[in-house]
Write a protein that holds these residues in place. Structure first.
Motif, PDB file in Angstrom:
ATOM      1  N   ARG A   1       0.825  -1.205   0.000  1.00  0.00           N
ATOM      2  CA  ARG A   1       0.000   0.000   0.000  1.00  0.00           C
ATOM      3  C   ARG A   1       0.867   1.267   0.000  1.00  0.00           C
ATOM      4  N   PRO A   2       1.617   1.491  -1.069  1.00  0.00           N
ATOM      5  CA  PRO A   2       2.619   2.570  -1.085  1.00  0.00           C
ATOM      6  C   PRO A   2       2.021   3.974  -0.967  1.00  0.00           C
ATOM      7  N   LYS A   3       0.742   4.135  -1.257  1.00  0.00           N
ATOM      8  CA  LYS A   3       0.146   5.471  -1.205  1.00  0.00           C
ATOM      9  C   LYS A   3      -0.605   5.734   0.095  1.00  0.00           C
ATOM     10  N   LEU A   4      -0.441   4.851   1.064  1.00  0.00           N
ATOM     11  CA  LEU A   4      -1.148   5.011   2.329  1.00  0.00           C
ATOM     12  C   LEU A   4      -0.155   5.017   3.480  1.00  0.00           C
ATOM     13  N   TYR A   5      -0.330   5.976   4.391  1.00  0.00           N
ATOM     14  CA  TYR A   5       0.525   6.051   5.578  1.00  0.00           C
ATOM     15  C   TYR A   5       0.082   4.977   6.576  1.00  0.00           C
ATOM     16  N   THR A   6       1.004   4.097   6.967  1.00  0.00           N
ATOM     17  CA  THR A   6       0.695   3.035   7.925  1.00  0.00           C
ATOM     18  C   THR A   6       1.771   2.985   9.000  1.00  0.00           C
ATOM     19  N   SER A   7       1.462   2.310  10.090  1.00  0.00           N
ATOM     20  CA  SER A   7       2.407   2.123  11.191  1.00  0.00           C
ATOM     21  C   SER A   7       2.560   0.637  11.457  1.00  0.00           C
ATOM     22  N   PHE A   8       3.642   0.276  12.134  1.00  0.00           N
ATOM     23  CA  PHE A   8       3.902  -1.140  12.412  1.00  0.00           C
ATOM     24  C   PHE A   8       2.781  -1.762  13.242  1.00  0.00           C
ATOM     25  N   SER A   9       2.222  -0.974  14.151  1.00  0.00           N
ATOM     26  CA  SER A   9       1.200  -1.520  15.046  1.00  0.00           C
ATOM     27  C   SER A   9      -0.051  -1.973  14.289  1.00  0.00           C
ATOM     28  N   ARG A  10      -0.242  -1.496  13.067  1.00  0.00           N
ATOM     29  CA  ARG A  10      -1.427  -1.848  12.298  1.00  0.00           C
ATOM     30  C   ARG A  10      -1.134  -2.929  11.254  1.00  0.00           C
ATOM     31  N   LEU A  11       0.116  -3.351  11.133  1.00  0.00           N
ATOM     32  CA  LEU A  11       0.468  -4.380  10.159  1.00  0.00           C
ATOM     33  C   LEU A  11       0.132  -5.758  10.714  1.00  0.00           C
ATOM     34  N   PHE A  12      -0.469  -6.591   9.897  1.00  0.00           N
ATOM     35  CA  PHE A  12      -0.835  -7.933  10.336  1.00  0.00           C
ATOM     36  C   PHE A  12       0.400  -8.754  10.680  1.00  0.00           C
ATOM     37  N   SER A  13       1.421  -8.681   9.842  1.00  0.00           N
ATOM     38  CA  SER A  13       2.624  -9.485  10.075  1.00  0.00           C
ATOM     39  C   SER A  13       3.349  -9.071  11.352  1.00  0.00           C
ATOM     40  N   TYR A  14       3.224  -7.809  11.742  1.00  0.00           N
ATOM     41  CA  TYR A  14       3.877  -7.336  12.965  1.00  0.00           C
ATOM     42  C   TYR A  14       3.175  -7.885  14.207  1.00  0.00           C
ATOM     43  N   ASN A  15       1.866  -8.015  14.146  1.00  0.00           N
ATOM     44  CA  ASN A  15       1.075  -8.469  15.288  1.00  0.00           C
ATOM     45  C   ASN A  15       0.836  -9.970  15.296  1.00  0.00           C
ATOM     46  N   MET A  16       1.447 -10.693  14.376  1.00  0.00           N
ATOM     47  CA  MET A  16       1.235 -12.139  14.302  1.00  0.00           C
ATOM     48  C   MET A  16       1.746 -12.824  15.562  1.00  0.00           C
ATOM     49  N   ILE A  17       1.064 -13.871  15.973  1.00  0.00           N
ATOM     50  CA  ILE A  17       1.461 -14.644  17.143  1.00  0.00           C
ATOM     51  C   ILE A  17       2.838 -15.255  16.912  1.00  0.00           C
ATOM     52  N   SER A  18       3.701 -15.180  17.925  1.00  0.00           N
ATOM     53  CA  SER A  18       5.091 -15.613  17.761  1.00  0.00           C
ATOM     54  C   SER A  18       5.572 -16.374  18.982  1.00  0.00           C
ATOM     55  N   THR A  19       6.524 -17.286  18.769  1.00  0.00           N
ATOM     56  CA  THR A  19       7.151 -17.993  19.888  1.00  0.00           C
ATOM     57  C   THR A  19       7.993 -17.049  20.731  1.00  0.00           C
ATOM     58  N   LEU A  20       8.358 -15.898  20.176  1.00  0.00           N
ATOM     59  CA  LEU A  20       9.192 -14.944  20.906  1.00  0.00           C
ATOM     60  C   LEU A  20       8.503 -14.445  22.157  1.00  0.00           C
ATOM     61  N   ARG A  21       7.181 -14.324  22.111  1.00  0.00           N
ATOM     62  CA  ARG A  21       6.441 -13.813  23.264  1.00  0.00           C
ATOM     63  C   ARG A  21       6.410 -14.800  24.416  1.00  0.00           C
ATOM     64  N   MET A  22       6.650 -16.071  24.114  1.00  0.00           N
ATOM     65  CA  MET A  22       6.611 -17.072  25.175  1.00  0.00           C
ATOM     66  C   MET A  22       7.769 -16.913  26.145  1.00  0.00           C
ATOM     67  N   ASN A  23       8.878 -16.374  25.664  1.00  0.00           N
ATOM     68  CA  ASN A  23      10.104 -16.344  26.470  1.00  0.00           C
ATOM     69  C   ASN A  23      10.444 -14.960  26.998  1.00  0.00           C
ATOM     70  N   LYS A  24       9.482 -14.028  26.943  1.00  0.00           N
ATOM     71  CA  LYS A  24       9.835 -12.667  27.333  1.00  0.00           C
ATOM     72  C   LYS A  24      10.121 -12.564  28.835  1.00  0.00           C
ATOM     73  N   ASP A  25       9.531 -13.450  29.659  1.00  0.00           N
ATOM     74  CA  ASP A  25       9.788 -13.436  31.101  1.00  0.00           C
ATOM     75  C   ASP A  25      10.686 -14.583  31.541  1.00  0.00           C
ATOM     76  N   SER A  26      11.229 -15.314  30.568  1.00  0.00           N
ATOM     77  CA  SER A  26      12.027 -16.489  30.906  1.00  0.00           C
ATOM     78  C   SER A  26      13.454 -16.093  31.251  1.00  0.00           C
ATOM     79  N   GLU A  27      14.068 -16.856  32.183  1.00  0.00           N
ATOM     80  CA  GLU A  27      15.454 -16.617  32.574  1.00  0.00           C
ATOM     81  C   GLU A  27      16.418 -17.507  31.809  1.00  0.00           C
ATOM     82  N   HIS A  28      15.931 -18.266  30.850  1.00  0.00           N
ATOM     83  CA  HIS A  28      16.796 -19.144  30.074  1.00  0.00           C
ATOM     84  C   HIS A  28      17.753 -18.302  29.238  1.00  0.00           C
ATOM     85  N   VAL A  29      19.015 -18.724  29.210  1.00  0.00           N
ATOM     86  CA  VAL A  29      19.988 -18.057  28.349  1.00  0.00           C
ATOM     87  C   VAL A  29      19.737 -18.441  26.900  1.00  0.00           C
TER      88      VAL A  29
END
Length: 796
Positions: free
Chosen positions: A661-689
């Motif tokens: 959508r090159p003619k429309l101003y958008t932000s990351f927070s509104r992108l579907f791929s940015y808000n997709m569910i990820s395994t990264l969120r599972m480890n945000k409070d983890s102490e694992h190295v």
């Protein structure tokens, strides 16, 4: 939704007058022969451009005599017009104009899209999709879920309509098919076909070859359009779509799950069993698991990359009822009605038609994984086992050796109850056999390091044999009696094995294997659980009764109450609501077409004649020995050929504008791929190295998070990933982490927990209510909680 009726709408939207003005402006004083040639070239170019134009924004004008639907592309630069006559209620008159108009000639009104047309006893109705939401992104192509629809009567106010007594009843039945639940579409991607099929064709909507088996609005579209290649035709599938991403230290791999339900012989659980006369089985669902590297988004960009990129992989599975004439008598009101084989066919003609269709769709071989019971006190499932085994044996007698059906029968229910049998180990062995036999689709060359491992590390580079593309030839067909619980668990284990091979083919893993209790497998498990729940609700009326935790023998004791509730819910649905559900499906799919001189839909004692039409139409009988068509082998083989000549990059590909959508101003927070569910969120409070998604989580707190999902039935992946934000869960996690740091603090926390337990025992509340009471069961279903007693049990 609002409609606008401008006074000049009829004149403004007449394509004939606009076309004439355009021709006059370009000069009508030229030589007549040149003018005719120019007009012919212009019409050909216009027709070609109209075929390639993808319409994904729609507006509706209403006048007394016509509906005008205006379609435009993502940039709102080109427009087309569709006219629907409102003056003749008995007929559906649609005018599709091939002229492409500019923005100056068209006024944008309201964004929406048409779904199809239906008629009962009076005039036609138009179904409009008014809301959508993105649920997946494949190669720059969005897949949308239908969020809201609207049914509009086409005849105008001044048109005389012969009022029919039962029109309102048919309208009420039709509305029971809720298009806002599990219905999906895409403007630029053929969602009815597999990724392998789509990437073997030229890009562009004009080259779509939709699979009519999975077009759930087929009957609605057929009422208004002669060809499905029209720009106004938008196929809809009914099933399941989910997408998540695996983060490997910032390297993103996206996993997509797509389930497509067949429109043939569709219906409710006890009312649609086995096979019909045309070879279509009940609960026929195709599941596709797509895994791709997210380094680049588009299939086609950068140019020259198509056909040589190693980024996309897919694997197909199939489930469907046993292809025999069988049913269950629900009049006895028993939870497990007896199974009856309605007709004995010594030549298994219906099963032959079914497998012939499977060969055309998937190629060879077909692997049948039959999970019905083998030994029972009262014979139920075993009756089907013996008959199905004989059917496959008979059909294999005349098939060539290389094309024969591979048959695996295994009593999964008996094995899961046995203490000395490893259910998951057996399923993993079967999964490896399936992957090695059918393979999977890989759109590009295998990584060089994989080719080196296969050829040997000491082999010179110029001698290494590197496969350029992989194809899936054949499919695994899994079934139990209902094709729900056991089938979904088996499909998950096969999908887990396929995920490891797909990640290996992408160069992510060094060996094609993945253990349980890793973030990647837990994510896939949650996706398949939602997948199974959705299919179970569509066919059986309840969620899955037995989950993967049941077959892994790690399910908590609280899961038994959940299983009991789901069994009761499924029994209620099958006994009291399935008949109305079946009537609505028959009406929606066009199996029953209302007319004045036939029995009313709700007065039919059976719908057998609606789904078995071979008895009504005389057709030539196939050979009992060569039961497949002559074109079956040729079609299957040719469909799997990949020709580089079919590949071309379309610089006007609409998916680029749709995604970026090159003619429309958008932000990351509104992108579907940015808000997709990820395994990264599972480890945000983890102490694992090491937060690799491929490492086994030995931390009990991490295992508990995954463990709690299904035992409490709190709603799939999205809720799973928000567990860490729950206050009670954070307190529990902090307690577990503090136990590791200080032994004395552990003792104090245990003393506090013991005091709290004593208080809970003394003070009756909803947590301390007996688990078998109705009140507590309702509380667990509506607002599930985990008490300290249960948490200590999980911790042990």
């Amino acid at each position: 939704m609002s409609f606008k009726s401008p006074s000049n709408a009829n004149n403004f939207l007449e394509p004939e007058s606009i076309t004439l003005n355009n021709e006059q402006n370009k000069g009508l004083n030229n030589n007549s022969n040149n003018n005719i040639n120019n007009n012919n070239e212009k019409q050909q170019n216009m027709k070609s451009e109209s075929e390639t134009l993808v319409l994904n924004k729609f507006s509706l004008y209403e006048t007394k005599t016509r509906f005008y639907i205006l379609g435009t592309n993502q940039n709102e630069e080109k427009y087309r017009v569709l006219k629907i006559d409102r003056t003749v209620p008995e007929e559906l008159i649609i005018t599709d104009d091939d002229v492409i108009y500019s923005k100056q000639e068209i006024v944008q009104l309201l964004a929406m899209i048409e779904d199809g047309f239906v008629k009962f006893l009076e005039g036609y109705y138009m179904i409009i999709i008014t809301k959508r939401s993105a649920v997946a992104l494949l190669g720059g192509h969005y897949i949308y879920h239908i969020d809201d629809t609207l049914l509009i009567s086409i005849p105008g106010q001044g048109v005389k309509i012969n009022k029919k007594q039962n029109e309102a009843k048919y309208l009420q039945i039709f509305s029971q098919v809720d298009l806002t639940k599990n219905c999906y579409f895409s403007y630029t991607y053929d969602i009815t076909c597999s990724l392998q099929h789509n990437l073997s064709r030229k890009p562009g909507r004009q080259n779509f070859i939709p699979n009519e088996i999975f077009i759930w609005n087929y009957y609605l579209l057929k009422n208004g359009f002669k060809s499905f290649k029209s720009s106004w035709v938008l196929p809809i599938i009914y099933g399941f779509v989910d997408q998540s991403k695996i983060s490997i230290y910032g390297h993103i791999v996206i996993v997509t799950l797509i389930a497509r339900r067949s429109r043939h012989f569709a219906g409710a659980r006890f009312l649609k069993r086995g096979v019909n006369d045309e070879g279509y089985v009940a609960n026929d669902v195709e599941t596709e698991q797509i895994v791709h590297d997210a380094k680049t988004t588009s299939f086609y960009l950068p140019p020259g990359r198509y056909g040589n990129k190693p980024s996309f992989t897919s694997f197909l599975q199939h489930r469907g009822s046993i292809p025999l004439y069988w049913s269950q008598d629900t009049s006895t009101m028993a939870p497990k009605p007896p199974i009856h084989i309605n007709a004995i066919d010594p030549y298994y003609s219906a099963a032959a038609l079914h497998f012939d269709n499977m060969f055309k769709r998937y190629g060879f071989p077909i692997i049948v994984l039959n999970l019905v019971k083998t030994k029972e006190k009262t014979k139920r499932e075993s009756v089907l086992l013996n008959e199905f085994t004989q059917a496959v044996s008979y059909l294999n007698q005349t098939l060539p050796q290389s094309k024969q059906i591979k048959y695996i029968a295994w009593d999964m229910a008996r094995a899961s109850k046995s203490k000395d049998q490893d259910v998951i180990g057996v399923l993993e062995d079967i999964a490896e056999y399936v992957i090695n036999t059918t393979g999977f689709f890989h759109s590009g060359a295998e990584p060089t390091i994989n080719a080196m491992r296969k050829s040997g590390l000491n082999v010179p580079v110029n001698m290494i044999k590197q496969s350029l593309i992989r194809r899936q030839t054949g499919v695994v067909r899994t079934n139990c009696v209902d094709c729900l619980d056991r089938t979904n668990a088996a499909q998950f284990v096969i999908g887990k094995c396929a995920l490891a091979h797909q990640l290996y083919a992408l160069g992510i893993l060094s060996h094609p294997s993945l253990p349980f209790d890793t973030d990647a497998v837990n994510l896939l498990n949650a996706m398949y659980h939602d997948h199974g729940d959705t299919i179970a609700l569509q066919y059986g009326g309840s969620h899955l009764v037995n989950t993967m935790e049941t077959y892994r023998k790690i399910a908590p004791w609280t899961s038994h109450s959940r299983d009991m509730i789901e069994s009761i819910r499924r029994y209620y649905s099958n006994s009291f609501t399935d008949a109305e559900k079946q009537n609505a499906i028959n009406l929606f799919l066009g199996n029953y077409i209302p007319s004045e001189n036939q029995t009313l839909l709700w007065e039919l004692t059976t719908d057998h004649h609606l789904h078995n039409k071979n008895n009504q139409i005389e057709k030539p009988i196939r050979s009992y020995t060569q039961w497949w068509l002559d074109t079956t082998f040729e079609f299957a083989d040719n469909d799997l050929e990949f020709s580089q000549d079919n590949v071309c990059f379309n610089t006007n590909d609409s998916s680029f504008e749709e995604y970026y959508r090159p003619k429309l101003y958008t932000s990351f927070s509104r992108l579907f791929s940015y808000n997709m569910i990820s395994t990264l969120r599972m480890n945000k409070d983890s102490e694992h190295v090491n937060n690799s998604p491929f490492n086994i989580k030995s931390d009990s707190s991490q295992r508990t998070k995954y463990f709690m999902i299904y035992s409490l039935n709190i709603g799939g992946v999205k809720r799973w990933l928000t567990l860490a934000d729950d206050e009670s869960d954070e307190e529990y996690t902090n307690d577990l982490n503090s136990n590791k740091i200080n032994h004395h603090k552990t003792q104090k926390s245990e003393e506090k927990q013991e005091k709290q337990e004593k208080q809970e025992k003394q003070e009756p509340n909803k947590r301390n209510m007996a688990w078998w009471t109705t009140g507590n069961l309702i509380n667990q279903l509506l607002s599930p909680e985990v008490s300290n007693l249960e948490r200590r049990e999980y911790k042990k």
